[in-house]
Every structure is written in structure tokens, then in C-alpha cells.
Design an enzyme around this catalytic site. Structure first.
Site, PDB file in Angstrom:
ATOM      1  NE  ARG A  51       0.072   1.246   3.585  1.00  0.00           N
ATOM      2  CZ  ARG A  51       0.991   2.145   3.802  1.00  0.00           C
ATOM      3  NH1 ARG A  51       2.274   1.817   3.794  1.00  0.00           N
ATOM      4  NH2 ARG A  51       0.665   3.395   4.039  1.00  0.00           N
ATOM      5  N   GLY A  52       0.273   2.378  -0.192  1.00  0.00           N
ATOM      6  CA  GLY A  52       1.029   3.596  -0.426  1.00  0.00           C
ATOM      7  C   GLY A  52       1.119   3.844  -1.920  1.00  0.00           C
ATOM      8  CB  ALA A  53       0.333   6.815  -3.984  1.00  0.00           C
ATOM      9  NE  ARG A  81      -6.636   0.682  -2.266  1.00  0.00           N
ATOM     10  CZ  ARG A  81      -5.756   1.024  -1.295  1.00  0.00           C
ATOM     11  NH1 ARG A  81      -4.673   0.305  -1.106  1.00  0.00           N
ATOM     12  NH2 ARG A  81      -5.982   2.064  -0.528  1.00  0.00           N
ATOM     13  CG  ASP A 117      -2.875   7.686  -1.262  1.00  0.00           C
ATOM     14  OD1 ASP A 117      -2.556   6.520  -1.539  1.00  0.00           O
ATOM     15  OD2 ASP A 117      -2.833   8.147  -0.105  1.00  0.00           O
ATOM     16  CD  GLN A 176      -3.683   2.591   7.044  1.00  0.00           C
ATOM     17  OE1 GLN A 176      -4.264   3.105   8.003  1.00  0.00           O
ATOM     18  NE2 GLN A 176      -4.225   2.545   5.836  1.00  0.00           N
ATOM     19  CG  ASN A 224      -2.598  11.454   3.223  1.00  0.00           C
ATOM     20  OD1 ASN A 224      -1.967  10.621   2.586  1.00  0.00           O
ATOM     21  ND2 ASN A 224      -2.379  11.667   4.511  1.00  0.00           N
ATOM     22  CE  LYS A 225      -5.283   5.401   4.384  1.00  0.00           C
ATOM     23  NZ  LYS A 225      -5.964   4.366   3.556  1.00  0.00           N
TER      24      LYS A 225
END
Length: 364
Positions: free
Chosen positions: A53-55, A90, A243, A202, A253-254
Site C-alpha cells: 500500500r502507499g501510492a 485501487r 495519494d 497504519q 490522503n488517508k
């Protein structure tokens, strides 16, 4: 980065140059395990289920997914199908589309018998470019941290971050955490407030794991504690990742990032966003209107996994069995709340003009 005395990246090739290996981030922080990706389906599943995960890392994994697909079937139809399958995993992080577009264009222009080798080589280049970008982001962001330290001698710089934008979200170094690693390694005294980042935690699991492994002083806090800390002068600056960033400087973002940005604005705390240029979506300007927000399984809200006293990892329910839940994974922070964007080419204003000044060839 280093784990138990050994240097790791988040994704690498086997000795045969074909099989892809990744760190299984769903097992962290209690277990460190790696996973082999042998096929297109394996790569798609790893992205969808957040094994990676993570762009930036999602983009690199997608690129290797196309390489795995081309190694099985290099026809135009197979490549188009693999592209569609990976792209659907995603929807929010733009790096995935960016990397897939780059590899697909290269493959469709090449003879079929050369496509697998070209795909692996291009995925490798994307990975190396990401490492270089993130290290450069670290250098530019570390200068901001050092400036705060010079203004406040005798105490550590207190930095608040949200979610995980460290090396686990990229190939190495990270985005928001790269400046922290760079500053810490040059002796700047600092301390990181780590948001737990519900519902997948996370921050509590991944960011804390990274900082602990690197020896960076940190404290895990509940998501809702950040505003309180800012009110009492215990946060010098915020650095988060993104992201997807619009050409006008809005950042996605998250979930929960927007609320932190509002608190930072109210308390005069600088709010920086660290990103490689591959995370900029030059096609859109209005993040709230135009960025698709992924909604994930409600079970991530209603249940939580943890390490029991018996040493086993187990899942427990948090909510009443009959209560419905919703799980939006991201939110958008408008550019007006962003102090600056930390990129591989330097720090700029969160605006069309600021981004175009650093990346004129992309803005055009």
C-alpha cells in the site's frame, strides 16, 4: 531501510529476475513476513488486499504486475486485460494509473517477443526513480526541519504525521517520513507524534514499526489527540503524504488528514505534504469534486486485529453486531490549508503556479 540489522526495500526481484517479492504489510507490526508474487492475479490481489500500500509502491507493484502478465502472454489482448484488472484494484492513488500507462504504452509499441523483458526493465526503472525521488524529497524536507530546530535550540522538533508515508509506502525512504529520516541521521533532535490512523491503524502499526526500527523517538497517539497537542504548542509542524494531488494543489490522503489540516490552520502550525511528481494528477483541479474516494469493507471499522497475551494475533469485534458501518478510505484537503508541497525538485506553494514552476514540462 533497516530491519533487524538487514537492509530491505519493499519490493524486489528473485535471483531469476522474474519472481517478485514484497513485504506483507498486513502482518506488521507483530510479524515480519515476505510474499512471492508469481502471476498477474498475485499482484492484483496484493494491491487490492493492501499487502502492499502507499501510492508509489502501488504503482511499482502494478508495473511488475504487467511484467508478470507479459511473461505469461504478451499479446495485445492479454496486456489490455491485465491493465484493466490492475487498474481496478485501487481507485484513488494516481500512481497506479501513471505506472500502468507508462508500461502499457511501451509494450504495445514493441514486438511481442520483446515485451516481457521490456516490462521488467521498465518496472525496475520506475522503482529506481521512486527511490531517487523519495531521497530527494527527504533532503528538501529535512531542510525545513533543521530550520525549525535552529529557531528552537535546546529541545527536539515535534512533528505530527498521519497514516504511513514512510518507506513501507514507497520502494525506499518514503515521502513524509523521508525528511524525518534524513534530519535524524544528521543529528537533528526530533520527536514524532504518530496518529494511530483508524480504521486500519497504519500509523500505530506501520509508522511506529518504521520509526522504532530506525531508532527515531516517537509516541503513538489517538487520532483525535492532534488538535489538543497543537493547542498546547506541542507540534512544530505536520508532514503527511498524499495519494493524489491536483494541478491546483489539493491533496487526497488517508481519511482524517483534512481534520488535522483544519486544526493546524487554526493553531498556526505549518502543514506540509510530501509527494513525488508521479502523484500529481494534472488532469484535474478540484480535488473534492474530481478525485474518486475509495470505500472499503465496513469490517475494517467494525473489527480490529491485535496481539494477544498468548502471543497470537487475533481479530475482535468493536461494534454491536447489528450496527452498520461505512469506511471511506481517503479525504481531500484543499490547497488553501497546505503550507507547502515537498517534492523531488524542492518545496513549492500548493497552487497551480507553484507546481507549474517546479514541473513546467508536466504542467504543459
Amino acid at each position: 531501510m533497516r530491519i533487524d540489522g538487514r537492509d530491505y526495500r519493499t519490493i524486489w526481484l528473485d535471483a531469476d529476475g522474474r519472481r517478485v517479492h514484497v513485504i506483507d504489510q498486513t502482518r506488521l507490526p507483530h510479524r515480519f513476513e515476505t510474499l512471492a508474487l508469481d502471476s498477474l492475479d498475485d499482484a492484483a490481489r496484493a494491491i487490492r488486499d493492501m499487502v502492499v500500500r502507499g501510492a508509489p509502491l502501488i504503482g511499482v507493484t502494478g508495473a511488475y504486475g504487467l511484467a508478470l502478465a507479459a511473461a505469461r502472454d504478451a499479446s495485445n489482448a492479454a496486456i489490455e486485460a491485465a491493465y484493466a484488472q490492475l487498474l481496478a484494484t485501487r481507485p484513488t492513488a494516481v500512481n497506479l494509473r501513471w505506472a500502468l500507462d507508462r508500461v502499457k504504452a511501451l509494450l504495445l509499441a514493441a514486438p511481442p517477443e520483446t515485451r516481457a523483458a521490456r516490462a521488467y526493465a521498465e518496472a525496475g526503472r520506475i522503482a529506481e526513480e521512486d527511490v531517487a525521488c523519495c531521497e530527494s524529497i527527504g533532503d528538501h524536507g529535512a531542510a525545513l526541519i533543521r530550520a525549525v530546530a535552529e529557531q528552537n535550540p535546546g529541545r527536539p522538533v515535534n512533528i505530527l504525521t498521519h497514516c504511513n508515508a514512510g518507506w513501507l509506502a514507497t520502494v525506499d525512504w518514503g515521502t513524509a517520513l523521508a525528511p524525518i529520516y534524513k534530519a535524524a541521521r544528521t543529528g537533528v533532535p526530533l520527536h514524532v507524534w504518530v496518529d494511530e490512523t483508524r480504521p486500519r491503524n497504519q500509523g500505530a502499526s506501520l509508522t511506529a514499526f518504521e520509526l522504532l526500527s530506525e531508532g527515531v523517538p516517537h509516541t503513538v497517539i489517538a487520532d483525535n489527540a492532534g488538535g489538543h497537542l497543537m493547542q498546547h504548542g506541542r507540534v512544530d509542524l505536520m508532514i503527511v503524504g498524499t495519494d493524489r494531488t491536483t494541478r491546483a494543489g489539493d491533496v487526497c490522503n488517508k481519511i482524517g488528514t483534512y481534520l488535522k489540516a483544519l486544526a493546524a490552520h487554526d493553531n498556526g502550525v505549518p502543514f506540509y505534504v510530501a509527494l513525488p511528481s508521479s502523484t500529481i494528477d494534472w488532469r484535474i483541479a478540484d480535488g473534492v469534486a474530481d478525485i474518486p474516494i475509495e470505500e472499503r469493507d465496513a469490517r475494517e471499522v467494525t473489527h480490529i486485529a491485535g496481539l494477544g497475551s498468548d502471543g497470537a494475533v487475533s481479530e475482535v469485534r468493536l461494534t454491536p453486531a447489528g450496527s452498520p458501518a461505512r469506511n471511506w478510505a481517503f479525504d481531500v484537503t484543499p490547497a488553501r490549508y497546505v503550507t507547502g508541497l515537498i517534492t523531488e525538485r524542492g518545496v513549492c506553494a500548493a497552487s497551480k503556479e507553484g507546481l507549474a514552476g517546479l514541473f513546467p514540462e508536466l504542467a504543459a
